[in-house]
Design a protein around this motif. Sequence first.
Motif, PDB file in Angstrom:
ATOM      1  N   LYS A  52       0.823  -1.224   0.000  1.00  0.00           N
ATOM      2  CA  LYS A  52       0.000   0.000   0.000  1.00  0.00           C
ATOM      3  C   LYS A  52       0.852   1.267   0.000  1.00  0.00           C
ATOM      4  CE  LYS A  52      -3.851  -2.111   2.534  1.00  0.00           C
ATOM      5  NZ  LYS A  52      -4.580  -2.116   3.832  1.00  0.00           N
ATOM      6  N   PHE A  53       2.146   1.106   0.317  1.00  0.00           N
ATOM      7  CA  PHE A  53       3.023   2.277   0.465  1.00  0.00           C
ATOM      8  C   PHE A  53       4.076   2.386  -0.632  1.00  0.00           C
ATOM      9  CE2 PHE A  53       1.511   0.891   4.645  1.00  0.00           C
ATOM     10  CZ  PHE A  53       0.833   2.037   5.047  1.00  0.00           C
ATOM     11  N   ILE A  54       3.894   1.602  -1.705  1.00  0.00           N
ATOM     12  CA  ILE A  54       4.865   1.633  -2.820  1.00  0.00           C
ATOM     13  C   ILE A  54       4.929   3.026  -3.438  1.00  0.00           C
ATOM     14  CG2 ILE A  54       5.312   0.794  -5.170  1.00  0.00           C
ATOM     15  CD1 ILE A  54       4.437  -2.014  -4.172  1.00  0.00           C
ATOM     16  N   PRO A  71       2.755  -3.800  -9.004  1.00  0.00           N
ATOM     17  CA  PRO A  71       1.696  -2.787  -9.128  1.00  0.00           C
ATOM     18  C   PRO A  71       1.146  -2.779 -10.550  1.00  0.00           C
ATOM     19  CG  PRO A  71       3.712  -1.865  -8.170  1.00  0.00           C
ATOM     20  CD  PRO A  71       4.071  -3.207  -8.708  1.00  0.00           C
ATOM     21  N   GLU A  72      -0.112  -2.376 -10.697  1.00  0.00           N
ATOM     22  CA  GLU A  72      -0.726  -2.308 -12.031  1.00  0.00           C
ATOM     23  C   GLU A  72      -0.031  -1.268 -12.901  1.00  0.00           C
ATOM     24  OE1 GLU A  72      -4.950  -1.804 -11.886  1.00  0.00           O
ATOM     25  OE2 GLU A  72      -5.220  -3.528 -10.547  1.00  0.00           O
ATOM     26  N   LYS A  73       0.348  -0.142 -12.272  1.00  0.00           N
ATOM     27  CA  LYS A  73       1.010   0.933 -13.019  1.00  0.00           C
ATOM     28  C   LYS A  73       2.481   0.985 -12.606  1.00  0.00           C
ATOM     29  CE  LYS A  73       0.904   5.929 -13.797  1.00  0.00           C
ATOM     30  NZ  LYS A  73       0.431   7.218 -13.254  1.00  0.00           N
ATOM     31  N   LEU A  74       3.379   0.833 -13.583  1.00  0.00           N
ATOM     32  CA  LEU A  74       4.814   0.874 -13.316  1.00  0.00           C
ATOM     33  C   LEU A  74       5.365   2.245 -13.702  1.00  0.00           C
ATOM     34  CD1 LEU A  74       5.927  -2.655 -14.611  1.00  0.00           C
ATOM     35  CD2 LEU A  74       5.121  -2.003 -12.337  1.00  0.00           C
ATOM     36  N   ILE A  75       6.159   2.830 -12.852  1.00  0.00           N
ATOM     37  CA  ILE A  75       6.731   4.161 -13.094  1.00  0.00           C
ATOM     38  C   ILE A  75       8.057   4.025 -13.831  1.00  0.00           C
ATOM     39  CG2 ILE A  75       7.509   6.314 -11.969  1.00  0.00           C
ATOM     40  CD1 ILE A  75       4.549   5.693 -11.412  1.00  0.00           C
TER      41      ILE A  75
END
Length: 487
Positions: A52-54, A71-75
């Motif tokens: 939850k804190f990624i 995560p669904e969205k990768l930065i």
Amino acid sequence: MIALKDILYKVTINAVAGATGVNITAIDFDSRNIKSGYVFVAVKGSVSDGHKFIDTAISQGAVAIVCEVMPEKLIDGVTYVEVDNANKALAIMASNYYENPSANLRLVGVTGTNGKTTVASLLYQLFKKAGYKVGLLSTVKIMVDNDEYKATHTTPDSLTINKYLQLMNNEGVEFCFMEVSSHGIHQSRTEGLHFEGGIFTNLTHDHLDYHNTFAEYRDVKKMFFDTLPEKAFALVNTDDKNGLVMLQNTKARKYTYALKGYADYKAQILENQFSGLLLKINDAEVWTRLIGNFNAYNILAIYGTAELLGLEKVEILRLISELESVSGRFQYVISTEKITAIVDYAHTPDALKNVLETINSIRTKNEELITVVGCGGDRDKTKRPKMGHIATALSTKVIFTSDNPRSEEPEAILKEIEKGVEPQNYKKALTITERLQAIKTACQMAQPNDIILIAGKGHETYQEIKGRRFDFDDFKIVQEYLKELSK
């Protein structure tokens, strides 16, 4: 700086997104500590889930994320590493980051319900007296040779363990003795450490708030021995029926100790007094200032370990005779009125039974044995009536009182303890919620030659109530009250 790929060595990886050649400055599993260049390990804890804190970790400068679920969205510009077990990955990464410090010293782990602190602390003391540089990772404190650091957990998190082991390397420490808790094993905090030996003390009722069943609790302890290497030793108490269970699948060299049955290290109690024990260990007699049957087992574990680590038998016996008791473990004071007050960490049914049986085996029965005892809040509730039953069955008077109630109401805990008192023992029991008043009352009730046992908190110098810690030291408080009464 170190490359991410170097600290991922030996970590089982499922998937990677991004470059593992990126340099990182540090590792952490608490998003609040993350700074620029860190790798954040998203651990699923019992209270919160690091996943939850990624986003928070990345916003604070994390360049890499190790997680169990991508995560669904990768930065862009952030490396993501997916693993099966983040706790295990964290432990291996911590070991790699701190340059595998456990491989450069002789590390021995002590596990079991009761006796871990005493065995680890006395081994530290014995090897110091033998002239070695020694480390200690225990419930009471962390020692890097002569330097003391505060302990927060029985087995610290894997980053803390490896940080202190590296400090030990820097100080030239040769031996390190470490408590290994069931929580620590279950959460893989000892993964990646190089143990030269493991000691099993006993297994009794505890931590069933965390482990669902006693069998699960036992099997978690066993995991520690299952992973010991062939060159290590496994030393177990075979008077406990679980001792041989610990040895079933271990590759380590197997050794046993016992007071009752046959074992490699055998002892007989020749004398048991408040001044100490006279023991016969494998045909050699030794006097020790430690008291009680449970300490006879602890001494045997220490003797066996010291011999397996290469010390001479005669030297070990001499050093055992010089050992001093560990803070909050059967720590006693005798007042000028000849009242003996004993403070002990006994916070499990078996530990309380052992301490009370030891006192009863020494006392003349002409004096009162007044026990002050409670149970901690937010912990295993099933042991509370058992503690009430044991205290009243084995004492002449009992005062039930608050321990560390934490978020629970002290009165509710005390009612559960009282349920274990049998009708014939009702008159023995008194309930005083405030611990300070309970200790004071015990001192006022005591007559010359009486014995007071204050059980449950031992070495702790605080009381934990509603999320706050208040200064509270059983030993100091009872000393002060006994002094006042002597005036």
